[in-house]
Design a protein around this motif. Structure first.
Motif, mmCIF file in Angstrom:
data_model
loop_
_atom_site.group_PDB
_atom_site.id
_atom_site.type_symbol
_atom_site.label_atom_id
_atom_site.label_comp_id
_atom_site.label_asym_id
_atom_site.label_seq_id
_atom_site.Cartn_x
_atom_site.Cartn_y
_atom_site.Cartn_z
ATOM 1 N N ARG A 28 -3.276 1.524 9.920
ATOM 2 C CA ARG A 28 -4.545 1.296 10.623
ATOM 3 C C ARG A 28 -5.628 0.854 9.639
ATOM 4 O O ARG A 28 -6.417 -0.039 9.921
ATOM 5 C CB ARG A 28 -4.997 2.584 11.318
ATOM 6 N N TYR A 29 -5.680 1.516 8.490
ATOM 7 C CA TYR A 29 -6.697 1.207 7.478
ATOM 8 C C TYR A 29 -6.567 -0.249 7.024
ATOM 9 O O TYR A 29 -7.547 -0.988 6.936
ATOM 10 C CB TYR A 29 -6.512 2.175 6.307
ATOM 11 N N ARG A 30 -5.328 -0.659 6.726
ATOM 12 C CA ARG A 30 -5.117 -2.037 6.260
ATOM 13 C C ARG A 30 -5.353 -3.041 7.392
ATOM 14 O O ARG A 30 -5.810 -4.163 7.161
ATOM 15 C CB ARG A 30 -3.692 -2.219 5.707
ATOM 16 N N VAL A 73 -9.902 5.980 12.080
ATOM 17 C CA VAL A 73 -8.544 5.707 11.589
ATOM 18 C C VAL A 73 -7.599 6.894 11.780
ATOM 19 O O VAL A 73 -6.438 6.719 12.142
ATOM 20 C CB VAL A 73 -8.585 5.305 10.095
ATOM 21 N N ALA A 126 0.845 -1.202 0.000
ATOM 22 C CA ALA A 126 0.000 0.000 0.000
ATOM 23 C C ALA A 126 0.879 1.251 0.000
ATOM 24 O O ALA A 126 0.588 2.232 -0.698
ATOM 25 C CB ALA A 126 -0.929 -0.014 1.207
ATOM 26 N N SER A 138 1.091 5.437 9.585
ATOM 27 C CA SER A 138 0.221 4.755 10.544
ATOM 28 C C SER A 138 -1.255 4.863 10.153
ATOM 29 O O SER A 138 -2.035 3.969 10.467
ATOM 30 C CB SER A 138 0.460 5.262 11.969
ATOM 31 N N ALA A 139 -1.635 5.932 9.447
ATOM 32 C CA ALA A 139 -3.019 5.993 8.955
ATOM 33 C C ALA A 139 -3.260 4.868 7.956
ATOM 34 O O ALA A 139 -4.302 4.189 7.987
ATOM 35 C CB ALA A 139 -3.289 7.356 8.303
ATOM 36 N N ILE A 140 -2.287 4.651 7.082
ATOM 37 C CA ILE A 140 -2.406 3.555 6.105
ATOM 38 C C ILE A 140 -2.368 2.207 6.822
ATOM 39 O O ILE A 140 -3.137 1.293 6.509
ATOM 40 C CB ILE A 140 -1.272 3.669 5.052
ATOM 41 N N TRP A 158 1.387 9.564 8.560
ATOM 42 C CA TRP A 158 0.880 9.121 7.255
ATOM 43 C C TRP A 158 0.927 7.596 7.157
ATOM 44 O O TRP A 158 -0.061 6.942 6.813
ATOM 45 C CB TRP A 158 1.723 9.753 6.132
#
Lengths: 176, 222
Positions: free
Chosen positions: A80-82, A172, A57, A76-78, A74
């Protein structure tokens, strides 16, 4: 030793310009960071798959990083989403429990990492929801086992998992 | 903790990704603002070309409520568009409170319209509420049509990005497009009564927000 925020941000900015050497270092560092990030929230045998999923990702969405902003929030947002997406997919009974060593608190976690951590998401959930998500989606218990452990009915366990995951996905980007 | 096999897999992935690295242009807020701004401009031009421009607003014919309504629509559109453009570049710590407050401000308008209609203060003065029959429906329909281009531009921007709050992204897309589209359509609408503006020029925003929540998340999920 994982590189600090400023170094990671610099490596990412260079990677966006096509610097392969910087990117190679960044991916290795990000992989180690993600491994530590997920360690307490993913069964050991799923950890590497999830880390690699987030690295893919990171690669596919690398243009969405704004070089004027910090890198770890940035990433960690990705992550968390995954991670939430990963939790949604884990419905099968998983026998593996978290190993004792995996639950240890990392003393090197700094303030930034604490703000972006997965624990921050869980504290925003009602206890009944976070409890069953932990038991079923992270520790790998079956719905029935989680129901017996918590005293909730099986239907309620399912409802609480569904509601909890829905709420997690809305949180998120939450930092506090 | 990692097996040698998984370490090997990760090293192999890193090597592949590194090999496939190409330069990319970083998505910046101003790029998204330009995209949505261009869509807004085109929408305004389209409205003026197709439906005409109501010059009365600059000739002292517009009631103060006309300016209040369209001003609030623009503020909501700006707040929601800013939020949704930011969503393309995720970050733990992002907050999207402004559109909520702007929506609450806009919600005053239909309440005011309701009170005005029930008390009939304007009707008693001979004004047309513009709420009945085809006039209100025409404004709602045309505002929805005018929202389309802005909605499409936001969805395209989000699809290029990495939105992690997809449901909220849906709401915000609908709010931004509905508010901007309705404000643009307002350039051609000479009906300026409290009842008309408070209902027929706010309903499209609510409809677009609901439509956005229902349709956009599946389009921007990644």
């Amino acid at each position: 030793m994982i590189a600090d925020e400023a170094t990671l941000a610099r490596l990412m900015a260079a990677s966006q310009k096509g610097d392969k050497a910087a990117y190679n270092v960044l991916l290795a560092e990000a992989g180690m960071w993600l491994e530590r990030y997920f360690r307490r929230r993913v069964p050991p045998h799923q950890l590497d798959d999830l880390v690699q999923d987030v690295m893919m990702a990171l690669h596919n969405k690398r243009s969405t990083y704004d070089p004027d902003r910090p890198f770890l929030p940035w990433l960690s947002a990705i992550a968390r989403y995954r991670w939430i997406d990963h939790l949604r997919k884990v419905y099968k009974h998983e026998a593996d429990l978290l190993e004792d060593g995996d639950a240890s608190v990392d003393s090197e976690e700094d303030v930034v990492e604490a703000r972006v951590s997965l624990e921050r998401l869980f504290v925003n959930l009602p206890a009944k929801q976070s409890e069953v998500i932990e038991l079923v989606k992270i520790e790998g218990l079956s719905i029935r086992e989680a129901a017996e452990r918590t005293g909730q009915s099986e239907s309620l366990v399912k409802v609480n998992i569904h509601r909890g995951l829905k709420k997690l996905s809305a949180l998120v980007e939450k930092a506090d | 903790m990692n097996s040698p096999n998984s370490r090997k897999n990760r090293d192999s992935l890193i090597a592949d990704l590194t090999e496939g690295l190409t330069p990319v242009r970083a998505m910046r807020f101003r790029d998204g603002a330009l995209v949505v701004g261009a869509a807004t401009l085109l929408t305004g031009l389209g409205v003026v070309l197709v439906k005409g421009f109501w010059f009365g607003m600059f000739e002292g014919e517009a009631a103060p409520f006309f300016w209040v309504t369209n001003g609030l629509l623009l503020i909501l559109g700006l707040a929601a568009a800013t939020a949704v453009i930011t969503m393309a570049s995720p970050k733990v710590g992002n907050r999207y409170d402004a559109p909520r407050w702007a929506s609450a401000m806009l919600a005053i308008l239909p309440l005011t319209a309701l009170v005005a209609v029930l008390s009939d203060t304007h009707g008693a003065q001979g004004h047309d509420h513009g709420m009945t029959g085809s006039l209100a429906w025409m404004c709602i329909r045309n505002s929805l049509i005018a929202s389309g281009l802005v909605a499409a531009s936001i969805v395209l921007w989000l699809r290029r990005g990495a939105p992690v709050s997809t449901n909220l992204g849906g709401w915000m897309t609908g709010l931004a497009a509905g508010a901007i589209g309705t404000a643009a359509y307002g350039l051609s609408c000479p009906l300026d009564s409290v009842g008309h503006l408070g209902i027929a020029h706010v309903a499209p925003v609510a409809i677009m927000a609901a439509l956005g929540r229902l349709t956009v998340p599946s389009l921007i999920r990644w």
